[in-house]
Design a protein around this motif. Structure first.
Motif, PDB file in Angstrom:
ATOM      1  N   LEU A 199      39.030  42.866  48.117  1.00 16.63           N
ATOM      2  CA  LEU A 199      38.336  41.925  47.238  1.00 16.63           C
ATOM      3  C   LEU A 199      38.050  42.553  45.872  1.00 16.63           C
ATOM      4  CD1 LEU A 199      37.035  39.144  46.901  1.00 16.63           C
ATOM      5  CD2 LEU A 199      34.945  40.089  47.882  1.00 16.63           C
ATOM      6  N   ILE A 200      37.578  43.784  45.866  1.00 15.27           N
ATOM      7  CA  ILE A 200      37.287  44.478  44.605  1.00 15.27           C
ATOM      8  C   ILE A 200      38.553  44.633  43.771  1.00 15.27           C
ATOM      9  CG2 ILE A 200      36.576  46.693  43.596  1.00 15.27           C
ATOM     10  CD1 ILE A 200      34.597  46.949  45.985  1.00 15.27           C
ATOM     11  N   LEU A 201      39.633  45.083  44.400  1.00 18.20           N
ATOM     12  CA  LEU A 201      40.886  45.304  43.672  1.00 18.20           C
ATOM     13  C   LEU A 201      41.531  43.996  43.217  1.00 18.20           C
ATOM     14  CD1 LEU A 201      42.396  48.217  45.787  1.00 18.20           C
ATOM     15  CD2 LEU A 201      41.475  48.348  43.457  1.00 18.20           C
ATOM     16  N   THR A 202      41.454  42.961  44.034  1.00 20.50           N
ATOM     17  CA  THR A 202      42.015  41.666  43.651  1.00 20.50           C
ATOM     18  C   THR A 202      41.292  41.108  42.437  1.00 20.50           C
ATOM     19  OG1 THR A 202      42.657  41.201  45.927  1.00 20.50           O
ATOM     20  CG2 THR A 202      42.513  39.323  44.435  1.00 20.50           C
ATOM     21  N   ARG A 203      39.973  41.177  42.452  1.00 17.72           N
ATOM     22  CA  ARG A 203      39.206  40.693  41.298  1.00 17.72           C
ATOM     23  C   ARG A 203      39.487  41.541  40.065  1.00 17.72           C
ATOM     24  NH1 ARG A 203      33.256  38.958  43.599  1.00 17.72           N
ATOM     25  NH2 ARG A 203      33.998  37.164  44.803  1.00 17.72           N
ATOM     26  N   ALA A 204      39.616  42.851  40.250  1.00 16.79           N
ATOM     27  CA  ALA A 204      39.901  43.738  39.118  1.00 16.79           C
ATOM     28  C   ALA A 204      41.267  43.422  38.517  1.00 16.79           C
ATOM     29  CB  ALA A 204      39.854  45.200  39.558  1.00 16.79           C
ATOM     30  N   SER A 205      42.223  43.067  39.359  1.00 18.90           N
ATOM     31  CA  SER A 205      43.572  42.789  38.866  1.00 18.90           C
ATOM     32  C   SER A 205      43.616  41.552  37.976  1.00 18.90           C
ATOM     33  CB  SER A 205      44.545  42.622  40.032  1.00 18.90           C
ATOM     34  OG  SER A 205      44.325  41.394  40.699  1.00 18.90           O
ATOM     35  N   ASN A 215      41.752  45.611  33.958  1.00 19.35           N
ATOM     36  CA  ASN A 215      41.556  45.888  35.383  1.00 19.35           C
ATOM     37  C   ASN A 215      40.143  46.369  35.698  1.00 19.35           C
ATOM     38  OD1 ASN A 215      44.256  45.188  35.807  1.00 19.35           O
ATOM     39  ND2 ASN A 215      44.931  47.284  35.497  1.00 19.35           N
ATOM     40  N   LEU A 216      39.156  45.802  35.005  1.00 16.12           N
ATOM     41  CA  LEU A 216      37.760  46.162  35.261  1.00 16.12           C
ATOM     42  C   LEU A 216      37.359  45.780  36.678  1.00 16.12           C
ATOM     43  CD1 LEU A 216      35.986  45.112  31.944  1.00 16.12           C
ATOM     44  CD2 LEU A 216      36.264  47.415  32.832  1.00 16.12           C
ATOM     45  N   ALA A 217      36.767  46.722  37.395  1.00 19.91           N
ATOM     46  CA  ALA A 217      36.356  46.474  38.776  1.00 19.91           C
ATOM     47  C   ALA A 217      34.940  45.922  38.876  1.00 19.91           C
ATOM     48  CB  ALA A 217      36.469  47.764  39.578  1.00 19.91           C
ATOM     49  N   LEU A 218      34.242  45.860  37.772  1.00 18.79           N
ATOM     50  CA  LEU A 218      32.879  45.323  37.753  1.00 18.79           C
ATOM     51  C   LEU A 218      32.875  43.937  37.139  1.00 18.79           C
ATOM     52  CD1 LEU A 218      30.899  48.460  36.568  1.00 18.79           C
ATOM     53  CD2 LEU A 218      31.087  47.589  38.876  1.00 18.79           C
ATOM     54  N   PRO A 219      32.008  43.068  37.522  1.00 17.00           N
ATOM     55  CA  PRO A 219      30.961  43.226  38.529  1.00 17.00           C
ATOM     56  C   PRO A 219      31.535  43.231  39.945  1.00 17.00           C
ATOM     57  CG  PRO A 219      30.935  40.984  37.687  1.00 17.00           C
ATOM     58  CD  PRO A 219      31.959  41.742  36.890  1.00 17.00           C
ATOM     59  N   LEU A 220      30.798  43.908  40.820  1.00 16.22           N
ATOM     60  CA  LEU A 220      31.192  43.987  42.222  1.00 16.22           C
ATOM     61  C   LEU A 220      30.910  42.648  42.900  1.00 16.22           C
ATOM     62  CD1 LEU A 220      29.820  47.536  43.109  1.00 16.22           C
ATOM     63  CD2 LEU A 220      32.183  46.882  42.643  1.00 16.22           C
ATOM     64  N   PRO A 221      31.518  42.413  44.056  1.00 12.62           N
ATOM     65  CA  PRO A 221      31.276  41.166  44.776  1.00 12.62           C
ATOM     66  C   PRO A 221      29.790  40.980  45.106  1.00 12.62           C
ATOM     67  CG  PRO A 221      33.126  42.336  45.735  1.00 12.62           C
ATOM     68  CD  PRO A 221      32.519  43.245  44.718  1.00 12.62           C
ATOM     69  N   GLU A 222      29.386  39.726  45.154  1.00 12.52           N
ATOM     70  CA  GLU A 222      27.991  39.402  45.456  1.00 12.52           C
ATOM     71  C   GLU A 222      27.617  39.976  46.822  1.00 12.52           C
ATOM     72  OE1 GLU A 222      25.843  35.266  45.682  1.00 12.52           O
ATOM     73  OE2 GLU A 222      27.153  35.364  43.912  1.00 12.52           O
ATOM     74  N   GLY A 223      26.452  40.546  46.910  1.00 16.36           N
ATOM     75  CA  GLY A 223      25.978  41.120  48.163  1.00 16.36           C
ATOM     76  C   GLY A 223      26.342  42.585  48.350  1.00 16.36           C
ATOM     77  N   LEU A 256      46.142  49.080  42.484  1.00 17.80           N
ATOM     78  CA  LEU A 256      46.830  47.800  42.363  1.00 17.80           C
ATOM     79  C   LEU A 256      48.135  47.803  43.148  1.00 17.80           C
ATOM     80  CD1 LEU A 256      46.083  46.988  38.628  1.00 17.80           C
ATOM     81  CD2 LEU A 256      44.896  46.179  40.663  1.00 17.80           C
ATOM     82  N   SER A 257      48.774  48.965  43.222  1.00 20.08           N
ATOM     83  CA  SER A 257      49.988  49.066  44.032  1.00 20.08           C
ATOM     84  C   SER A 257      49.649  48.897  45.515  1.00 20.08           C
ATOM     85  CB  SER A 257      50.673  50.406  43.807  1.00 20.08           C
ATOM     86  OG  SER A 257      51.183  50.474  42.500  1.00 20.08           O
ATOM     87  N   ALA A 258      48.477  49.384  45.935  1.00 20.17           N
ATOM     88  CA  ALA A 258      48.047  49.218  47.322  1.00 20.17           C
ATOM     89  C   ALA A 258      47.884  47.738  47.669  1.00 20.17           C
ATOM     90  CB  ALA A 258      46.733  49.958  47.563  1.00 20.17           C
ATOM     91  N   LEU A 259      47.594  46.921  46.653  1.00 20.03           N
ATOM     92  CA  LEU A 259      47.499  45.477  46.853  1.00 20.03           C
ATOM     93  C   LEU A 259      48.863  44.810  46.943  1.00 20.03           C
ATOM     94  CD1 LEU A 259      44.777  44.046  44.437  1.00 20.03           C
ATOM     95  CD2 LEU A 259      44.771  44.007  46.916  1.00 20.03           C
ATOM     96  N   GLY A 260      49.891  45.525  46.488  1.00 18.67           N
ATOM     97  CA  GLY A 260      51.232  44.954  46.498  1.00 18.67           C
ATOM     98  C   GLY A 260      51.654  44.390  45.159  1.00 18.67           C
ATOM     99  N   ILE A 261      50.934  44.732  44.087  1.00 19.63           N
ATOM    100  CA  ILE A 261      51.305  44.271  42.753  1.00 19.63           C
ATOM    101  C   ILE A 261      52.414  45.176  42.234  1.00 19.63           C
ATOM    102  CG2 ILE A 261      50.500  43.929  40.389  1.00 19.63           C
ATOM    103  CD1 ILE A 261      47.762  43.251  41.523  1.00 19.63           C
ATOM    104  N   ASP A 262      53.446  44.582  41.656  1.00 21.77           N
ATOM    105  CA  ASP A 262      54.622  45.276  41.145  1.00 21.77           C
ATOM    106  C   ASP A 262      54.212  46.403  40.189  1.00 21.77           C
ATOM    107  OD1 ASP A 262      57.029  46.036  40.058  1.00 21.77           O
ATOM    108  OD2 ASP A 262      57.686  44.014  39.558  1.00 21.77           O
TER     109      ASP A 262
END
Length: 182
Positions: free
Chosen positions: A10-16, A21-29, A80-86
């Motif tokens: 979730l963090i990496l998908t939102r950052a992408s 590629n900012l990873a903040l803000p973090l997911p709620e909770g 991002l590569s771990a997510l499968g993004i080219d």
């Protein structure tokens, strides 16, 4: 490579999908000790990197450094590569901290013709319109439109063209712009 947890994914998908590629803000909770543990693990794996925040652009702070500055978190190429993004798209997006979010989201879809176009323009010898048309199946006018509209205007890439004997007009990403992308 370790498998992504739901939180890491979730963090990496939102950052992408965010500029630079900012990873903040973090997911709620996700806050406090749980956030520190999750981010610490991702930093250790090389999926997230702590960098100096640009306060002029109101980038969110991960922590303050005590000297009037702070740090923020960005997703790395490995994350991002771990997510499968080219990987070609990852390199291109890494330098776009000022780009429009909709342009970044459009450019990140792995396996697209736009990602293929960027890859062809990143090689030192570049690519001609005919070579790009053969690889993508696009019409010549569509290729010229993608270069001037999507790559130059939306993504802010510096595409240069030159006449090459035997190949015609060849397009490639400027070496200076390519360094900024990495």
């Amino acid at each position: 490579m370790p498998k992504l947890t739901d939180t890491q994914s979730l963090i990496l998908t939102r950052a992408s999908a965010r500029p630079g590629n900012l990873a903040l803000p973090l997911p709620e909770g996700l806050h406090g000790a749980a956030a520190k543990m999750a981010i610490g693990r991702m930093i250790k794996l090389g999926w997230i990197e702590e960098v100096e925040a640009n306060l002029r652009r109101n980038e969110p702070l991960w922590r303050e450094t005590g000297d009037g500055h702070g740090t923020t978190l960005i997703a790395t190429e490995a994350g991002l590569s771990a997510l499968g993004i080219d990987p070609v798209v990852v390199k291109t997006m890494a330098g776009l901290r000022d780009a429009k979010p909709e342009a970044i989201a459009a450019a990140q879809r792995p396996g697209t013709k736009q990602a293929q176009l960027i890859a062809m323009l990143q090689v030192p010898e570049g690519a001609s319109i005919s070579e790009i048309a053969e690889a993508t199946g696009w019409q010549h006018h569509s290729i010229r439109g993608a270069i001037s509209g999507s790559l130059k205007k939306k993504l802010g890439l510096n595409v240069i063209s030159e006449q090459v004997a035997g190949r015609g007009r060849v397009y490639r990403l400027d070496a200076v712009a390519e360094c900024a992308i990495r």
